[in-house]
Scaffold this motif. Structure first.
Motif, PDB file in Angstrom:
ATOM      1  N   LEU A 194       0.824  -1.212   0.000  1.00  0.00           N
ATOM      2  CA  LEU A 194       0.000   0.000   0.000  1.00  0.00           C
ATOM      3  C   LEU A 194       0.859   1.263   0.000  1.00  0.00           C
ATOM      4  N   ALA A 195       2.069   1.153  -0.571  1.00  0.00           N
ATOM      5  CA  ALA A 195       2.990   2.295  -0.585  1.00  0.00           C
ATOM      6  C   ALA A 195       2.383   3.520  -1.274  1.00  0.00           C
ATOM      7  N   GLU A 196       1.602   3.281  -2.345  1.00  0.00           N
ATOM      8  CA  GLU A 196       0.985   4.396  -3.077  1.00  0.00           C
ATOM      9  C   GLU A 196       0.084   5.215  -2.154  1.00  0.00           C
ATOM     10  N   LEU A 197      -0.653   4.534  -1.283  1.00  0.00           N
ATOM     11  CA  LEU A 197      -1.554   5.227  -0.366  1.00  0.00           C
ATOM     12  C   LEU A 197      -0.785   5.856   0.789  1.00  0.00           C
ATOM     13  N   GLU A 198       0.192   5.122   1.315  1.00  0.00           N
ATOM     14  CA  GLU A 198       0.955   5.610   2.461  1.00  0.00           C
ATOM     15  C   GLU A 198       1.724   6.883   2.104  1.00  0.00           C
ATOM     16  N   PHE A 199       2.200   6.960   0.872  1.00  0.00           N
ATOM     17  CA  PHE A 199       2.946   8.147   0.434  1.00  0.00           C
ATOM     18  C   PHE A 199       2.080   9.391   0.522  1.00  0.00           C
ATOM     19  N   ASP A 200       0.782   9.250   0.196  1.00  0.00           N
ATOM     20  CA  ASP A 200      -0.144  10.389   0.231  1.00  0.00           C
ATOM     21  C   ASP A 200      -0.954  10.434   1.525  1.00  0.00           C
ATOM     22  N   ASP A 201      -0.562   9.612   2.498  1.00  0.00           N
ATOM     23  CA  ASP A 201      -1.225   9.589   3.805  1.00  0.00           C
ATOM     24  C   ASP A 201      -2.727   9.293   3.669  1.00  0.00           C
ATOM     25  N   ILE A 202      -3.046   8.323   2.801  1.00  0.00           N
ATOM     26  CA  ILE A 202      -4.437   7.897   2.597  1.00  0.00           C
ATOM     27  C   ILE A 202      -4.655   6.593   3.358  1.00  0.00           C
TER      28      ILE A 202
END
Length: 339
Positions: free
Chosen positions: A142-150
């Motif tokens: 879930l790196a894509e979400l974690e990067f944007d704090d989602i």
């Protein structure tokens, strides 16, 4: 006081147009549209709502999102919304989100890891307020979400994954109850039609099937692995019937597979449950309306969906992640041999 005439059609009706037409301030229009923060007298609200209707005013979602720091949108990724179980799960998530004022963006991964990751990227790019994910992996990236704090919640997830909110059922115990029920009908050779998972991990439904047989002192029955679809079940049914160790009962890991197995058995001239007993997993509406009706382990889709949405909102407030397990129910119908 007379209201002004309806303005001539233009590219976009603004909040000022509504205010002018209703004879109120733009702040009052904002209070009505946003349902606060200040209360508006019922008569005034009615005038504003009538102006909105006549003018065809639509609030600017982008501007609203910028002001609130929220797009008021939740993303949902499921394997296949043509599967009745996931269809009902998606509907329940949509209803739960709507109750809290959120819209839903639904995507399908088709049980494919590349598509799941693409959907995660697309949802992150749209800055959704959270993602509910029924992943093809036990521990998805879930790196894509974690990067944007989602924040994300793993849905239909059967075990605790540290650091993530997750919601699901105890698949081991649930599957075990279905197989034990078949054993109770006197079956000693019970096959498993098991769905294929991308992560190549041992699914809880397979573990439950094996535990039930082991504890009953029975040998491991034949296993056929196929897709979690009607066609996958149809193929599994044909292969089990052609097996040298033909079973007298089958546990299918999804209702859709069981529907496919039913077709394979009918084409072979076999009756269910007289010649072959059958039980499945999910508890979709299709299981109730098949013939014979399927004995199936029912997952509480609505409760799981509501918990998933609540967990997303909680994550946005800084609440610690947790895993929530919901009880299943064995819906006993005709396919197992019960009347």
């Amino acid at each position: 006081m007379t209201t002004s005439a309806v303005p001539a059609p233009r590219t976009q009706v603004t909040r000022k147009d509504v205010a002018r037409f209703a004879g109120v301030s733009t702040a009052v229009v904002s209070y009505v549209v946003n349902k606060g923060p200040k209360r508006v007298a019922p008569a005034t609200e009615a005038k504003v709502q009538e102006a909105i209707r006549l003018l065809g005013y639509r609030p600017n979602a982008a501007a609203r999102a910028l002001k609130l720091g929220s797009t008021e949108t939740i993303g949902l990724i499921i394997p296949d919304n043509s599967n009745p179980f996931f269809s009902s799960l998606a509907r329940a998530v949509e209803d739960a989100a709507a109750e809290l004022g959120y819209a839903l963006l639904l995507t399908n991964s088709d049980g494919n890891l590349a598509k799941e990751r693409r959907n995660l990227r697309n949802l992150a790019a749209r800055q959704v307020d959270g993602v509910v994910l029924s992943s093809v992996l036990f521990e998805p990236d879930l790196a894509e979400l974690e990067f944007d704090d989602i924040p994300a919640v793993l849905l239909d997830h059967d075990a605790d994954t540290p650091g993530f909110n997750s919601v699901g059922v105890d698949r081991v115990t649930a599957a075990k109850s279905a197989v034990e029920h078949l054993i109770g009908h006197g079956h000693t050779n019970i096959a498993l039609a098991m769905g294929i998972n991308t992560g190549n991990f041992m699914d809880g439904r397979e573990q439950g099937w094996l535990q039930a047989l082991t504890e009953a002192g029975l040998p491991e029955g034949p296993i056929v692995r196929s897709f979690f679809t009607r066609d996958g079940g149809y193929t599994a049914g044909q292969r089990l019937l052609a097996s040298a160790n033909r079973p007298t009962a089958i546990f299918a890991s999804s209702d859709m597979q069981a529907i496919g197995v039913l077709r394979a058995l009918r084409e072979a001239g076999l009756s269910v449950p007289e010649d072959m007993a059958l039980a499945s997993f999910d508890g979709s509406a299709e299981a109730e309306y098949s013939w014979p009706a399927l004995t199936t382990v029912e997952q509480p889709a609505q409760a799981m969906a509501e918990a998933a949405v609540a967990a997303l909102i909680g994550a946005r407030r800084g609440e610690k992640p947790e895993h929530r397990t919901f009880p299943t129910q064995l819906r006993v119908r005709n396919s197992c041999g019960c009347h």
